[in-house]
Design a protein around this motif. Structure first.
Motif, PDB file in Angstrom:
ATOM      1  N   MET A 152       0.824  -1.216   0.000  1.00  0.00           N
ATOM      2  CA  MET A 152       0.000   0.000   0.000  1.00  0.00           C
ATOM      3  C   MET A 152       0.858   1.267   0.000  1.00  0.00           C
ATOM      4  SD  MET A 152      -3.422  -0.555   2.115  1.00  0.00           S
ATOM      5  CE  MET A 152      -2.712  -0.873   3.695  1.00  0.00           C
ATOM      6  N   PHE A 153       0.347   2.291  -0.667  1.00  0.00           N
ATOM      7  CA  PHE A 153       0.987   3.608  -0.637  1.00  0.00           C
ATOM      8  C   PHE A 153       0.414   4.347   0.566  1.00  0.00           C
ATOM      9  CE2 PHE A 153       1.540   2.648  -5.138  1.00  0.00           C
ATOM     10  CZ  PHE A 153       2.798   3.158  -5.401  1.00  0.00           C
ATOM     11  N   GLN A 154       1.317   4.712   1.468  1.00  0.00           N
ATOM     12  CA  GLN A 154       0.861   5.402   2.668  1.00  0.00           C
ATOM     13  C   GLN A 154       1.117   6.894   2.500  1.00  0.00           C
ATOM     14  OE1 GLN A 154       2.944   5.543   6.614  1.00  0.00           O
ATOM     15  NE2 GLN A 154       1.879   3.611   6.903  1.00  0.00           N
ATOM     16  N   THR A 155       0.264   7.707   3.074  1.00  0.00           N
ATOM     17  CA  THR A 155       0.510   9.145   3.035  1.00  0.00           C
ATOM     18  C   THR A 155       0.082   9.757   4.366  1.00  0.00           C
ATOM     19  OG1 THR A 155       0.233  11.145   1.721  1.00  0.00           O
ATOM     20  CG2 THR A 155      -1.705   9.739   1.924  1.00  0.00           C
ATOM     21  N   LYS A 156       0.386  11.055   4.536  1.00  0.00           N
ATOM     22  CA  LYS A 156       0.011  11.751   5.773  1.00  0.00           C
ATOM     23  C   LYS A 156      -1.065  12.769   5.437  1.00  0.00           C
ATOM     24  CE  LYS A 156       2.631  10.263   9.007  1.00  0.00           C
ATOM     25  NZ  LYS A 156       4.000  10.210   9.373  1.00  0.00           N
ATOM     26  N   ASN A 159      -2.886   8.788  13.752  1.00  0.00           N
ATOM     27  CA  ASN A 159      -4.172   9.225  13.196  1.00  0.00           C
ATOM     28  C   ASN A 159      -4.026  10.052  11.933  1.00  0.00           C
ATOM     29  OD1 ASN A 159      -5.813   7.937  15.080  1.00  0.00           O
ATOM     30  ND2 ASN A 159      -5.228   9.495  16.594  1.00  0.00           N
ATOM     31  N   ALA A 160      -2.811  10.517  11.673  1.00  0.00           N
ATOM     32  CA  ALA A 160      -2.591  11.300  10.446  1.00  0.00           C
ATOM     33  C   ALA A 160      -2.315  10.391   9.252  1.00  0.00           C
ATOM     34  CB  ALA A 160      -1.424  12.253  10.648  1.00  0.00           C
ATOM     35  N   VAL A 161      -2.180   9.089   9.506  1.00  0.00           N
ATOM     36  CA  VAL A 161      -1.854   8.172   8.409  1.00  0.00           C
ATOM     37  C   VAL A 161      -3.099   7.862   7.580  1.00  0.00           C
ATOM     38  CG1 VAL A 161      -1.160   5.790   7.862  1.00  0.00           C
ATOM     39  CG2 VAL A 161       0.081   7.094   9.604  1.00  0.00           C
ATOM     40  N   ALA A 162      -2.958   7.991   6.280  1.00  0.00           N
ATOM     41  CA  ALA A 162      -4.033   7.562   5.362  1.00  0.00           C
ATOM     42  C   ALA A 162      -3.365   6.766   4.241  1.00  0.00           C
ATOM     43  CB  ALA A 162      -4.765   8.762   4.797  1.00  0.00           C
ATOM     44  N   TYR A 163      -4.165   6.055   3.482  1.00  0.00           N
ATOM     45  CA  TYR A 163      -3.623   5.243   2.388  1.00  0.00           C
ATOM     46  C   TYR A 163      -4.324   5.591   1.091  1.00  0.00           C
ATOM     47  CZ  TYR A 163      -1.736   2.391   6.165  1.00  0.00           C
ATOM     48  OH  TYR A 163      -1.059   1.962   7.279  1.00  0.00           O
ATOM     49  N   LEU A 164      -3.584   5.439  -0.011  1.00  0.00           N
ATOM     50  CA  LEU A 164      -4.244   5.450  -1.319  1.00  0.00           C
ATOM     51  C   LEU A 164      -4.853   4.054  -1.444  1.00  0.00           C
ATOM     52  CD1 LEU A 164      -1.584   7.080  -3.678  1.00  0.00           C
ATOM     53  CD2 LEU A 164      -3.243   8.164  -2.161  1.00  0.00           C
ATOM     54  N   ARG A 165      -6.141   3.973  -1.711  1.00  0.00           N
ATOM     55  CA  ARG A 165      -6.807   2.666  -1.615  1.00  0.00           C
ATOM     56  C   ARG A 165      -6.154   1.614  -2.537  1.00  0.00           C
ATOM     57  NH1 ARG A 165     -12.501   4.502  -4.496  1.00  0.00           N
ATOM     58  NH2 ARG A 165     -11.579   4.995  -6.494  1.00  0.00           N
ATOM     59  N   GLY A 181     -13.025   3.051 -10.281  1.00  0.00           N
ATOM     60  CA  GLY A 181     -12.114   4.070  -9.753  1.00  0.00           C
ATOM     61  C   GLY A 181     -10.698   3.578  -9.645  1.00  0.00           C
ATOM     62  N   LYS A 182      -9.840   4.527  -9.308  1.00  0.00           N
ATOM     63  CA  LYS A 182      -8.407   4.241  -9.220  1.00  0.00           C
ATOM     64  C   LYS A 182      -8.084   3.410  -7.990  1.00  0.00           C
ATOM     65  CE  LYS A 182      -6.420   6.974 -12.453  1.00  0.00           C
ATOM     66  NZ  LYS A 182      -5.221   6.839 -13.258  1.00  0.00           N
ATOM     67  N   ALA A 183      -7.085   2.563  -8.139  1.00  0.00           N
ATOM     68  CA  ALA A 183      -6.522   1.823  -7.014  1.00  0.00           C
ATOM     69  C   ALA A 183      -5.005   1.860  -7.185  1.00  0.00           C
ATOM     70  CB  ALA A 183      -7.032   0.387  -7.014  1.00  0.00           C
ATOM     71  N   PHE A 184      -4.309   1.705  -6.075  1.00  0.00           N
ATOM     72  CA  PHE A 184      -2.849   1.869  -6.098  1.00  0.00           C
ATOM     73  C   PHE A 184      -2.197   0.706  -5.364  1.00  0.00           C
ATOM     74  CE2 PHE A 184      -5.027   5.835  -6.319  1.00  0.00           C
ATOM     75  CZ  PHE A 184      -4.318   6.586  -7.237  1.00  0.00           C
ATOM     76  N   ARG A 185      -1.204   0.107  -5.984  1.00  0.00           N
ATOM     77  CA  ARG A 185      -0.442  -0.953  -5.318  1.00  0.00           C
ATOM     78  C   ARG A 185       1.022  -0.767  -5.680  1.00  0.00           C
ATOM     79  NH1 ARG A 185      -4.375  -6.239  -6.377  1.00  0.00           N
ATOM     80  NH2 ARG A 185      -6.251  -5.189  -5.613  1.00  0.00           N
ATOM     81  N   ARG A 234       0.484  -5.046 -15.206  1.00  0.00           N
ATOM     82  CA  ARG A 234       0.735  -4.907 -13.769  1.00  0.00           C
ATOM     83  C   ARG A 234       1.306  -3.522 -13.520  1.00  0.00           C
ATOM     84  NH1 ARG A 234       0.168  -8.210 -10.060  1.00  0.00           N
ATOM     85  NH2 ARG A 234       0.200 -10.045 -11.370  1.00  0.00           N
ATOM     86  N   SER A 235       0.436  -2.612 -13.122  1.00  0.00           N
ATOM     87  CA  SER A 235       0.823  -1.220 -12.919  1.00  0.00           C
ATOM     88  C   SER A 235       0.758  -0.903 -11.432  1.00  0.00           C
ATOM     89  CB  SER A 235      -0.136  -0.276 -13.638  1.00  0.00           C
ATOM     90  OG  SER A 235      -0.355  -0.677 -14.952  1.00  0.00           O
ATOM     91  N   ARG A 236       1.309   0.243 -11.083  1.00  0.00           N
ATOM     92  CA  ARG A 236       1.216   0.665  -9.668  1.00  0.00           C
ATOM     93  C   ARG A 236      -0.014   1.536  -9.437  1.00  0.00           C
ATOM     94  NH1 ARG A 236       7.673   1.171  -9.312  1.00  0.00           N
ATOM     95  NH2 ARG A 236       8.002  -0.863  -8.359  1.00  0.00           N
ATOM     96  N   GLU A 237      -0.463   2.169 -10.495  1.00  0.00           N
ATOM     97  CA  GLU A 237      -1.711   2.933 -10.424  1.00  0.00           C
ATOM     98  C   GLU A 237      -2.604   2.372 -11.518  1.00  0.00           C
ATOM     99  OE1 GLU A 237      -1.263   7.188 -10.567  1.00  0.00           O
ATOM    100  OE2 GLU A 237      -3.294   7.459 -11.331  1.00  0.00           O
ATOM    101  N   PHE A 238      -3.797   1.947 -11.156  1.00  0.00           N
ATOM    102  CA  PHE A 238      -4.678   1.349 -12.162  1.00  0.00           C
ATOM    103  C   PHE A 238      -6.128   1.585 -11.763  1.00  0.00           C
ATOM    104  CE2 PHE A 238      -5.696  -2.324  -9.485  1.00  0.00           C
ATOM    105  CZ  PHE A 238      -4.611  -2.362  -8.619  1.00  0.00           C
ATOM    106  N   GLU A 239      -7.028   1.237 -12.668  1.00  0.00           N
ATOM    107  CA  GLU A 239      -8.439   1.442 -12.371  1.00  0.00           C
ATOM    108  C   GLU A 239      -9.155   0.109 -12.259  1.00  0.00           C
ATOM    109  OE1 GLU A 239     -11.012   5.154 -13.828  1.00  0.00           O
ATOM    110  OE2 GLU A 239      -9.245   4.759 -15.026  1.00  0.00           O
TER     111      GLU A 239
END
Ligand code: ATP
Length: 532
Positions: free
Chosen positions: A205-209, A220-226, A256-260, A271-276
């Motif tokens: 997962m791609f993690q972000t703040k 609690n500031a951690v969120a993820y790109l789904r 929708g977009k998903a990220f791995r 096999r992409s890192r950003e895909f729909e």
């Protein structure tokens, strides 16, 4: 039926090259050397992808009474993905090559056999350099390799520790050489024989703040790109249920977009890192789950046929026990014969009550379904047809690509035409409008009139340059199903048999190359009927 390993790299190369030259798909940030695992859709690719998504939406939402759409956020609350198991478990085992630093999926390394050469370190007497670190190299004696190959690789490895000292790798002295015979080992890089690190789990997962928290470690500031669109659906299931007054069985659909953070993005967009994704969560009573899984499999197979991927190129893998997710009683993978092998397009999984139960447990909120008739309360089961939009676009591109030999008997020159045989419903450009000559203002004016007539309803392309035959071929190459030629007969000149063809046009069909005459006043309904 094709062999699983059958591949056609040359065809794939041609498709990738056509995608770039015609404006379907480009490498992301190509100008700067490319962003690995990310792709940009160009003018034609954007149309193709949009048409595919529109068609999927029409079939699954618009034309069904029992499925509703939603569009969830990409940034996802850490609690959602903790409950779903992604934070703890969405990972691949990976290892690094000690020599090249390449990162490899540990479970995708082919077992190898050979002689392993082990060393304890290396030194260089003149400069006083010395390093003590165990390192090993696997060589394959059956491929004419010997101890010299092993020593060369080992010296390259130890040269990494020279820290700028100007000593050529080949001048290093290796220490403590010993050998072992290895059978079916996966501890070495098949590319260069170098030892790999132990496998570690790597979260995809791609993690972000989020927000401006001053504390870098604020959980609690951690969120993820789904990593999938499905979880947004599960966490909104109760809201959709309450706001739409639907009854079981019903589905929620989302595109929708998903990220791995895929360790090894490959095979073009496959096999992409950003895909729909195009996903449906179809909620039902527990006793209907298995039956609906079978029904969904059939529905999805038909969908692919409708968009031009024939049934005989699709393979259904009934995922065996032990390979399915632990909560899934049945999972089918729908696979397609890509030029790089038979690979997954879509998964149809019966997920039981797993996801909703987890979200109920973790959120502490009751999300049970209340059956008005039976007065029962329960967590619905779910069947999930989960398709990849980019993979489907790629399958459509591979399936549509054709090179047709049109060389006439006895002709000296070979005549080939490249045709993208897209189904009209997803073709990027629906019709090309071609005035016979560009220097006849009446022809141009009429052609523009036809263009303006069609433009509000479909994507059309106006082209007045080059001979008409060349213009037809250009459209074949990008898959335009219909070419509309405006000629002197359109303007009132008599037809070959003396007939009045005023305000009619020639429509040329891409696949058969046949032509027919159609009145401009009939053109719009004629086209719309064929583009559905
Ligand atoms: P794979 O085994 O190929 O990694 P998966 O089984 O992990 O795929 P799912 O999690 O079931 O995939 O996702 C559903 C669909 O999303 C897949 O069938 C595929 O079409 C698409 N998809 C998943 N990962 C990727 C990716 N990295 N790039 C493009 N599409 C993807």
């Amino acid at each position: 039926m094709a062999e699983r390993e059958n591949t056609d790299p040359q065809k794939m190369e041609k498709i990738v090259s056509l995608c770039k030259s015609k404006g379907f798909i480009y490498q992301s940030a190509e100008l700067y050397g490319g962003l690995n695992g990310c792709w940009d859709y160009g003018p034609l690719g954007a149309e193709l992808k949009r048409n595919l998504k529109d068609y999927w939406w029409r079939k699954n939402v618009q034309e069904r009474d029992d499925i509703l759409g939603m569009d969830g956020s990409i940034l996802t609350h850490h609690a959602v993905l903790t409950a779903s198991g992604h934070v703890g478990g969405f990972s691949d085992p990976m290892c690094d090559c000690l020599l090249s630093k390449a990162r490899l999926r540990a479970d995708q390394i082919d077992p190898q056999s050979g002689t392993a050469y082990h060393y304890t370190g290396a030194s260089h007497a003149e400069s006083g350099f010395s390093v003590e670190k165990p390192f090993s190299v696997l060589i394959d004696p059956t491929a004419n390799q010997n101890e010299n190959n092993a020593r060369k690789v080992a010296k390259q490895y130890y040269a990494q520790f020279l820290n700028g000292q100007d000593v050529p790798a080949k001048k290093l002295e290796l220490a403590g050489e010993s050998t072992t015979e290895e059978v079916d080992t996966t501890k070495y890089n098949p590319e260069n024989g170098s030892l790999l690190t132990e496998a570690r789990e790597f979260n995809l997962m791609f993690q972000t703040k989020m927000g401006a928290s001053s504390d870098d470690n604020d959980p609690n500031a951690v969120a993820y790109l789904r990593p999938e669109t499905a979880q947004t659906i599960f966490v909104q299931y109760k809201n959709v249920l309450d706001s739409s007054r639907v009854k079981l069985p019903f589905g929620i659909a989302q595109i929708g977009k998903a990220f791995r953070n895929e360790i090894n993005p490959r095979n073009f967009t496959f096999r992409s890192r950003e895909f729909e994704q195009m996903e449906i969560e179809f909620f039902c009573r527990p006793e209907d789950g298995l039956r609906l899984t079978e029904e969904w499999l059939e529905t999805r197979l038909s969908f692919y046929e409708e968009i031009g991927v024939p049934r005989e190129k699709l393979h259904v893998l009934d995922v065996p026990d032990g390979e399915r997710a632990h909560y899934s009683a049945k999972t089918y993978d729908i696979e397609y014969e890509f030029p790089f092998g038979i690979q997954e397009l879509e998964g149809v999984a019966y997920r039981g009550a797993y996801d909703l139960t987890k979200h109920q447990e973790h959120s502490g909120k009751n999300i049970e379904y209340f059956d008005e008739e039976t007065k029962e309360r329960f967590i619905p089961h779910v069947v999930e047809p989960s398709a990849g939009c980019d993979r489907t676009v790629l399958a459509v591109l591979c399936e549509s690509y054709d090179v047709e030999d049109l060389t006439k008997e006895g002709a000296k020159k070979k005549d080939e035409r490249t045709v993208m045989r897209f189904k009209p419903c997803i073709a990027p450009i629906k019709a090309a409008i071609l005035p016979l000559l560009k220097n006849k203002p009446e022809l141009v004016a009429k052609a523009k009139e036809v263009q303006h007539l069609l433009q509000p309803f479909m994507n059309v392309f106006y082209d007045e340059t080059a001979a008409i035959g060349r213009r037809y071929r250009r459209q074949d190459e990008i898959g335009t199903p219909f070419c509309i030629a405006i000629d002197f007969e359109t303007l009132g000149e008599e037809g070959p048999n003396g007939e009045d063809l005023t305000d009619t046009v020639t429509v040329r069909h891409r696949d058969s190359m046949e032509q027919e005459r159609i009145a401009i006043s009939d053109l719009l309904p004629w086209l719309l009927e064929r583009l559905r």
